[in-house]
Design a protein around this motif. Structure first.
Motif, PDB file in Angstrom:
ATOM      1  N   SER A 100      -5.914  10.595  -3.443  1.00  0.00           N
ATOM      2  CA  SER A 100      -6.361   9.361  -4.095  1.00  0.00           C
ATOM      3  C   SER A 100      -5.966   8.175  -3.226  1.00  0.00           C
ATOM      4  O   SER A 100      -4.902   8.182  -2.594  1.00  0.00           O
ATOM      5  CB  SER A 100      -5.732   9.211  -5.484  1.00  0.00           C
ATOM      6  OG  SER A 100      -6.137  10.256  -6.334  1.00  0.00           O
ATOM      7  N   THR A 101      -6.817   7.150  -3.210  1.00  0.00           N
ATOM      8  CA  THR A 101      -6.552   5.961  -2.408  1.00  0.00           C
ATOM      9  C   THR A 101      -6.491   4.722  -3.291  1.00  0.00           C
ATOM     10  O   THR A 101      -7.362   4.512  -4.143  1.00  0.00           O
ATOM     11  CB  THR A 101      -7.630   5.757  -1.336  1.00  0.00           C
ATOM     12  OG1 THR A 101      -7.656   6.905  -0.475  1.00  0.00           O
ATOM     13  CG2 THR A 101      -7.323   4.520  -0.494  1.00  0.00           C
ATOM     14  N   PHE A 102      -5.444   3.924  -3.102  1.00  0.00           N
ATOM     15  CA  PHE A 102      -5.291   2.642  -3.765  1.00  0.00           C
ATOM     16  C   PHE A 102      -5.305   1.556  -2.683  1.00  0.00           C
ATOM     17  O   PHE A 102      -4.777   1.766  -1.588  1.00  0.00           O
ATOM     18  CB  PHE A 102      -3.969   2.576  -4.530  1.00  0.00           C
ATOM     19  CG  PHE A 102      -3.931   3.387  -5.788  1.00  0.00           C
ATOM     20  CD1 PHE A 102      -3.838   2.760  -7.017  1.00  0.00           C
ATOM     21  CD2 PHE A 102      -3.979   4.782  -5.755  1.00  0.00           C
ATOM     22  CE1 PHE A 102      -3.794   3.501  -8.193  1.00  0.00           C
ATOM     23  CE2 PHE A 102      -3.937   5.524  -6.909  1.00  0.00           C
ATOM     24  CZ  PHE A 102      -3.847   4.883  -8.144  1.00  0.00           C
ATOM     25  N   THR A 103      -5.886   0.427  -2.971  1.00  0.00           N
ATOM     26  CA  THR A 103      -5.880  -0.693  -2.031  1.00  0.00           C
ATOM     27  C   THR A 103      -5.336  -1.936  -2.723  1.00  0.00           C
ATOM     28  O   THR A 103      -5.544  -2.132  -3.927  1.00  0.00           O
ATOM     29  CB  THR A 103      -7.288  -0.985  -1.488  1.00  0.00           C
ATOM     30  OG1 THR A 103      -8.184  -1.237  -2.581  1.00  0.00           O
ATOM     31  CG2 THR A 103      -7.796   0.193  -0.678  1.00  0.00           C
ATOM     32  N   GLY A 104      -4.652  -2.765  -1.939  1.00  0.00           N
ATOM     33  CA  GLY A 104      -4.082  -3.965  -2.532  1.00  0.00           C
ATOM     34  C   GLY A 104      -3.439  -4.862  -1.508  1.00  0.00           C
ATOM     35  O   GLY A 104      -3.834  -4.871  -0.330  1.00  0.00           O
ATOM     36  N   LYS A 105      -2.402  -5.597  -1.922  1.00  0.00           N
ATOM     37  CA  LYS A 105      -1.766  -6.597  -1.078  1.00  0.00           C
ATOM     38  C   LYS A 105      -0.244  -6.456  -1.117  1.00  0.00           C
ATOM     39  O   LYS A 105       0.335  -6.030  -2.103  1.00  0.00           O
ATOM     40  CB  LYS A 105      -2.152  -8.004  -1.537  1.00  0.00           C
ATOM     41  CG  LYS A 105      -3.614  -8.337  -1.353  1.00  0.00           C
ATOM     42  CD  LYS A 105      -3.897  -9.770  -1.753  1.00  0.00           C
ATOM     43  CE  LYS A 105      -5.360 -10.130  -1.529  1.00  0.00           C
ATOM     44  NZ  LYS A 105      -5.639 -11.538  -1.903  1.00  0.00           N
ATOM     45  N   TRP A 106       0.359  -6.855  -0.005  1.00  0.00           N
ATOM     46  CA  TRP A 106       1.806  -6.962   0.108  1.00  0.00           C
ATOM     47  C   TRP A 106       2.190  -8.419  -0.092  1.00  0.00           C
ATOM     48  O   TRP A 106       1.740  -9.294   0.645  1.00  0.00           O
ATOM     49  CB  TRP A 106       2.253  -6.482   1.478  1.00  0.00           C
ATOM     50  CG  TRP A 106       3.696  -6.732   1.816  1.00  0.00           C
ATOM     51  CD1 TRP A 106       4.208  -7.830   2.450  1.00  0.00           C
ATOM     52  CD2 TRP A 106       4.793  -5.863   1.548  1.00  0.00           C
ATOM     53  NE1 TRP A 106       5.568  -7.692   2.594  1.00  0.00           N
ATOM     54  CE2 TRP A 106       5.956  -6.494   2.055  1.00  0.00           C
ATOM     55  CE3 TRP A 106       4.910  -4.612   0.942  1.00  0.00           C
ATOM     56  CZ2 TRP A 106       7.214  -5.923   1.963  1.00  0.00           C
ATOM     57  CZ3 TRP A 106       6.171  -4.043   0.842  1.00  0.00           C
ATOM     58  CH2 TRP A 106       7.301  -4.686   1.352  1.00  0.00           C
ATOM     59  N   GLU A 107       3.001  -8.689  -1.102  1.00  0.00           N
ATOM     60  CA  GLU A 107       3.444 -10.052  -1.381  1.00  0.00           C
ATOM     61  C   GLU A 107       4.878 -10.046  -1.869  1.00  0.00           C
ATOM     62  O   GLU A 107       5.248  -9.239  -2.740  1.00  0.00           O
ATOM     63  CB  GLU A 107       2.566 -10.709  -2.449  1.00  0.00           C
ATOM     64  CG  GLU A 107       1.150 -11.014  -2.002  1.00  0.00           C
ATOM     65  CD  GLU A 107       0.343 -11.732  -3.068  1.00  0.00           C
ATOM     66  OE1 GLU A 107      -0.655 -12.370  -2.720  1.00  0.00           O
ATOM     67  OE2 GLU A 107       0.729 -11.651  -4.256  1.00  0.00           O
ATOM     68  N   ASN A 108       5.686 -10.926  -1.293  1.00  0.00           N
ATOM     69  CA  ASN A 108       7.063 -11.122  -1.754  1.00  0.00           C
ATOM     70  C   ASN A 108       7.862  -9.821  -1.819  1.00  0.00           C
ATOM     71  O   ASN A 108       8.621  -9.585  -2.764  1.00  0.00           O
ATOM     72  CB  ASN A 108       7.070 -11.803  -3.123  1.00  0.00           C
ATOM     73  CG  ASN A 108       6.368 -13.141  -3.115  1.00  0.00           C
ATOM     74  OD1 ASN A 108       6.533 -13.929  -2.184  1.00  0.00           O
ATOM     75  ND2 ASN A 108       5.570 -13.403  -4.140  1.00  0.00           N
ATOM     76  N   GLY A 109       7.672  -8.978  -0.806  1.00  0.00           N
ATOM     77  CA  GLY A 109       8.443  -7.746  -0.731  1.00  0.00           C
ATOM     78  C   GLY A 109       7.998  -6.655  -1.670  1.00  0.00           C
ATOM     79  O   GLY A 109       8.746  -5.701  -1.912  1.00  0.00           O
ATOM     80  N   GLY A 110       6.776  -6.741  -2.194  1.00  0.00           N
ATOM     81  CA  GLY A 110       6.269  -5.718  -3.091  1.00  0.00           C
ATOM     82  C   GLY A 110       4.794  -5.466  -2.865  1.00  0.00           C
ATOM     83  O   GLY A 110       4.112  -6.215  -2.157  1.00  0.00           O
ATOM     84  N   LEU A 111       4.281  -4.398  -3.460  1.00  0.00           N
ATOM     85  CA  LEU A 111       2.879  -4.011  -3.322  1.00  0.00           C
ATOM     86  C   LEU A 111       2.227  -3.938  -4.695  1.00  0.00           C
ATOM     87  O   LEU A 111       2.770  -3.347  -5.628  1.00  0.00           O
ATOM     88  CB  LEU A 111       2.754  -2.642  -2.648  1.00  0.00           C
ATOM     89  CG  LEU A 111       2.888  -2.575  -1.133  1.00  0.00           C
ATOM     90  CD1 LEU A 111       2.990  -1.116  -0.687  1.00  0.00           C
ATOM     91  CD2 LEU A 111       1.698  -3.243  -0.469  1.00  0.00           C
TER      92      LEU A 111
END
Length: 205
Positions: free
Chosen positions: A153-164
């Motif tokens: 399975s693939t999830f996509t997103g962003k890295w912000e403030n030390g978290g995903l």
């Protein structure tokens, strides 16, 4: 993830039962589980270790012993005070061992514990998380199921403030990455497409 500062008896009973089932299934390979507790989050000092993170990347399959730090400690006491938080995406890319604990309060009759591998790649504004399924333990069935033939399975997103924060078949939030004693750890939460909540823990090597 919101901090959990008080015990929830129903959650404790369910997860203890899940771990007992998993222990019986995996006893033949010498894996021993322990009673779980409850998680809360504490602050950690910032740090970024991209070189070390790359060296710690792993594709080795996980087992329950890899997550004693979580069910025996962090789930109850929070992140250790001496741990150093990771601030840069480059420090967490590559392969991880992962644990997902589904429906911890047994509000959806879907309590389970799943072992898998997870890989993080890509730039901060388009991070890709690949979930390579391995084993799942269902409380209701009191047995385990091999998932090695399932599609990733693939999830996509962003890295912000030390978290995903990433989405795919549900939503995955990895809120805290940190390092301690030469290892890297991460914790967070997941919501399935059916709205079932879950806790997530990562470790490497």
């Amino acid at each position: 993830m919101n901090a959990k500062t008080t015990a929830v008896p129903g959650w404790k009973r369910i997860l203890i039962a899940v771990l007992i089932v998993a222990d019986l299934v995996l006893l033949v390979v010498g894996i021993i589980t322990i009673p779980p507790h409850f998680r809360k989050t504490v602050e950690t000092a910032p740090s970024s270790l991209p070189a070390e993170g790359a060296a710690l990347s792993t594709e080795e399959r996980p087992d329950l012993e890899d997550f004693l730090w979580y069910v025996e400690g962090v789930l109850y006491d929070g992140i250790p005070a001496e741990a150093a938080s990771i601030a840069e995406l480059g420090a967490v890319t590559g392969g991880w061992k992962a644990l997902i604990i589904y429906d911890p309060d047994n509000t959806h009759d879907s309590s389970a514990m799943e072992l898998l591998n997870l890989s993080i790649s890509g730039p901060a504004d388009n991070v890709s998380l690949t979930l390579d399924w391995y084993l799942i333990f269902w409380l209701d069935e009191s047995e385990s199921f091999d998932e090695t033939d399932m599609d990733d399975s693939t999830f996509t997103g962003k890295w912000e403030n030390g978290g995903l924060l990433a989405s795919g078949a549900g939503t995955l939030r990895l809120t805290d990455f940190y390092t301690q004693n030469g290892k890297q750890f991460a914790i967070g939460t997941m919501d399935t497409p059916d709205g079932i909540p879950a806790y997530v823990a990562l470790v490497r090597p």
